[in-house]
Write an enzyme that holds these catalytic residues in place. Structure first.
Site, PDB file in Angstrom:
ATOM      1  N   HIS A   1       0.826  -1.202   0.000  1.00 50.44           N
ATOM      2  CA  HIS A   1       0.000   0.000   0.000  1.00 50.44           C
ATOM      3  C   HIS A   1       0.863   1.255   0.000  1.00 50.44           C
ATOM      4  O   HIS A   1       0.548   2.249  -0.651  1.00 50.44           O
ATOM      5  CB  HIS A   1      -0.900   0.018   1.249  1.00 50.44           C
ATOM      6  CG  HIS A   1      -2.228  -0.638   1.022  1.00 50.44           C
ATOM      7  ND1 HIS A   1      -2.668  -1.014  -0.226  1.00 50.44           N
ATOM      8  CD2 HIS A   1      -3.222  -0.958   1.892  1.00 50.44           C
ATOM      9  CE1 HIS A   1      -3.876  -1.548  -0.104  1.00 50.44           C
ATOM     10  NE2 HIS A   1      -4.236  -1.531   1.165  1.00 50.44           N
TER      11      HIS A   1
ATOM     12  N   GLU B   1      -1.898 -19.127 -15.718  1.00 53.51           N
ATOM     13  CA  GLU B   1      -0.849 -18.808 -14.748  1.00 53.51           C
ATOM     14  C   GLU B   1      -0.100 -20.056 -14.294  1.00 53.51           C
ATOM     15  O   GLU B   1       0.734 -19.989 -13.395  1.00 53.51           O
ATOM     16  CB  GLU B   1      -1.445 -18.073 -13.546  1.00 53.51           C
ATOM     17  CG  GLU B   1      -2.708 -18.699 -12.990  1.00 53.51           C
ATOM     18  CD  GLU B   1      -3.454 -17.780 -12.035  1.00 53.51           C
ATOM     19  OE1 GLU B   1      -2.831 -16.868 -11.459  1.00 53.51           O
ATOM     20  OE2 GLU B   1      -4.667 -17.982 -11.848  1.00 53.51           O
TER      21      GLU B   1
ATOM     22  N   ASP C   1       2.438 -15.569 -11.276  1.00 51.46           N
ATOM     23  CA  ASP C   1       2.474 -16.999 -10.975  1.00 51.46           C
ATOM     24  C   ASP C   1       3.084 -17.809 -12.118  1.00 51.46           C
ATOM     25  O   ASP C   1       3.753 -18.818 -11.883  1.00 51.46           O
ATOM     26  CB  ASP C   1       1.066 -17.522 -10.670  1.00 51.46           C
ATOM     27  CG  ASP C   1       0.685 -17.305  -9.211  1.00 51.46           C
ATOM     28  OD1 ASP C   1       1.590 -17.255  -8.359  1.00 51.46           O
ATOM     29  OD2 ASP C   1      -0.519 -17.180  -8.922  1.00 51.46           O
TER      30      ASP C   1
ATOM     31  N   CYS D   1      -2.616  -9.507 -17.092  1.00 52.46           N
ATOM     32  CA  CYS D   1      -2.902  -8.709 -15.904  1.00 52.46           C
ATOM     33  C   CYS D   1      -1.828  -8.831 -14.836  1.00 52.46           C
ATOM     34  O   CYS D   1      -1.989  -8.313 -13.733  1.00 52.46           O
ATOM     35  CB  CYS D   1      -4.262  -9.079 -15.312  1.00 52.46           C
ATOM     36  SG  CYS D   1      -4.419 -10.813 -14.823  1.00 52.46           S
TER      37      CYS D   1
END
Length: 584
Positions: free
Chosen positions: A195, A439, A463, A510
């Site tokens: 964050h 993935e 991944d 993504c």
């Protein structure tokens, strides 16, 4: 003496300023038992601490400017919601009653249980959400121990133009420091998906993380140059270096200002090929940011955060409300919602399943594997998504696919959910596109099979790289092996893109590669036409797209990937983004 330190550049930009060193928090937690007559007072002390932290955060929110960036507000809202959650409200109180222990000890036990949940996650983005838990716990401990926040000790104007050096910083620290006018951040820990890193990027604060023991090389008020693009911190630079970086800073600011004009322009290559640039989001505030930068839709909406860090599973109604809000806010632009991507090994407080803990969570039940093992939970999510679909343009994406049987079972559950809604006369869109994430190497190898059964594919590079190379990038012992440019990784990406083209369905990406400008030209040359990334990265990717010819890139990239010459590929990428020569 001038020293150059290399870390992880998490927020681009150049800053020059004097070092202000924030020492490590040293909140000692005593552990002791209470007499029976002391428990009521201890319960009140904990509740007072919660209220103190809530009041502080609400004051902080009120101080924010009306035009503050979306993430600026959403992080504060997230922490306020956590302070209302039973995990923090009731959990420690119950521990105080049951164990007869002090509030600090009860809170520490609660914190350790929550951190175990997040640390066991395979998704680096979700693993980084432990930062929120740490921040909230630290603030409650400060209130219990009557220890003021570090930033509150700074005199007005004392941090203007400075470089903050710390072991770590919370998003709320960044909010207040930004108000103080800091120039840059250097931290010993933290990653690009934390964050704090996301907020630094959105506020335009240059930041370099992962400089372990950096405080050993610095003295307070020493001049630092922070180069957030290249992950470089220069200590005690000479005049020539200062002049060089000052000119680079002027050039980058002018370039950034010019880039903002791209928001309303179409995303297409120099030779006229349209490229879809989408956003990865988690909160409604992320949706607003994605629209601000001109994203064509949402390429990944993660649903895990609805389920984590709480004692009670979100029911169908709660999920429906969130999904409907996201779809409606995008005003008809496509929204790709990834179904639940967590596993039984995560020890969710609300989960009472009996599946044994996994020896290797990365290779165990997660994503669609877990959902198919828990069909009632999955059905509730599918029903909520179908009901929300009338509010916008929904696409449903299945994570962690390995074989076509999983696709068949999922499609069957979707058909069942549709039949239930039809029987109840509840409207939904009957033409929702269903896609799958690639993935796992096995999925990429048989991508042509998946492409015949699904409406779209999306490549999750984080991944895919990890599983292909058997290397966890968060493990320092093998992180050097986590290589997006490994020929095997690029061939799996190319196989997936080719499978989509043959079947006539779109293929997006993504994972983090999609939002890294170093790889944009390489991915375009491989055939990628739909990128999804954090909204803060979109304009830089759009700029690269608009200044390149697809025909030229294809001619350069395809032979390199076929030859498998990693050095040649690395040279191409390093030439794409000068300053990244270290990838060679």
């Amino acid at each position: 003496m001038t020293v150059a330190l290399h870390g992880l550049g998490v927020s681009r930009g150049i800053a020059v300023g004097r070092a202000v060193i924030f020492a490590r928090d040293d909140l000692k937690v005593a552990e002791y038992r209470l007499a029976d007559q002391e428990i009521a007072q201890e319960l009140q002390r904990y509740q007072s601490a919660l209220q103190h932290v809530q009041n502080h955060l609400m004051t902080l929110r009120q101080r924010m400017a009306a035009n503050a960036p979306a993430d600026f507000v959403s992080f504060i809202e997230t922490h306020l919601l956590m302070l209302d959650d039973p995990v923090f409200v009731h959990g420690p109180l119950q521990t105080i009653r049951d164990m007869g222990c002090n509030a600090e000890w009860a809170l520490k036990l609660q914190r350790d249980a929550l951190i175990d949940v997040f640390e066991s996650m395979d998704d680096s983005y979700l693993r980084a959400r432990r930062d929120d838990v740490d921040y909230v716990v630290t603030q409650i401990l400060r209130a219990l121990l009557n220890v003021p926040a570090r930033i509150s000790e700074a005199a007005p104007g004392s941090l203007d133009g400075t470089v903050i050096v710390a072991e770590d910083l919370s998003p709320a620290d960044i909010v207040v420091m930004h108000e103080h006018g800091i120039a840059a951040i250097v931290a010993e820990s933290g990653g690009s998906t934390s964050h704090t890193a996301i907020l630094a990027r959105n506020l335009g604060i240059p930041a370099v993380f992962g400089l372990r023991n950096v405080q050993r090389f610095l003295t307070p008020n020493e001049t630092l140059i922070v180069d957030g693009r290249h992950g470089l911190v220069v200590v005690a630079p000479d005049r020539s270096l200062l002049a060089f970086y000052e000119q680079r800073r002027v050039d980058e600011r002018a370039h950034s200002f010019a880039r903002s004009a791209l928001c309303d322009r179409p995303s297409e290559t120099r030779d006229g090929t349209k490229i879809a640039l989408m956003a990865n989001v988690d909160f409604l505030d992320d949706v607003r940011l994605s629209k601000t930068v001109g994203a064509m839709g949402i390429g990944l909406f993660r649903t895990e955060l609805l389920f984590l860090g709480r004692n009670q599973i979100p029911d169908e109604e709660e999920q429906y409300t969130v999904y409907r809000q996201v779809l409606a806010s995008m005003e008809g632009a496509p929204v790709t919602v990834r179904t639940l991507d967590i596993g039984a090994d995560k020890s969710m407080p609300w989960y009472d399943g009996t599946i044994a803990g996994a020896v290797n969570p990365a290779l165990s039940l997660r994503g669609i594997r877990w959902c198919l093992r828990e069909p009632e939970i999955f059905r509730a999510q599918l029903r909520a998504l179908l009901r929300a679909s009338i509010a916008g343009h929904l696409r449903i994406m299945i994570p962690m696919l390995t074989c076509s049987d999983e696709i068949e079972q999922t499609l069957e559950l979707i058909a069942e959910a549709k039949a239930q809604l039809q029987g109840q006369n509840i409207p939904f869109d009957d033409n929702i596109a269903i896609g799958g994430m690639i993935e796992i190497p096995a999925a990429a190898v048989i991508a042509e099979v998946f492409a015949r059964k699904l409406d779209f594919l999306s490549i999750g590079t984080n991944d895919l790289i990890q599983y292909t190379l058997a290397a966890d990038r968060t493990d320092d012992a093998v992180s050097n092996l986590y290589d997006p440019l490994h020929p095997a990784v690029l061939r799996l990406i190319k196989m997936t893109l080719d499978a989509g083209q043959t079947a006539g369905i779109p293929v997006s990406m993504c994972g983090e590669m999609a939002g890294d400008v170093r790889y944009t030209r390489l991915l375009l040359g491989l055939g990628l036409r739909e990128f999804s990334m954090h909204p803060a990265l979109l304009l830089e990717i759009k700029e690269t797209v608009s200044t390149n010819s697809l025909t030229d890139l294809r001619c350069q990239v395809e032979p390199m990937v076929i030859s498998g010459n990693r050095l040649e590929i690395a040279r191409f990428v390093a030439g794409t983004a000068p300053g990244f020569e270290h990838i060679l």
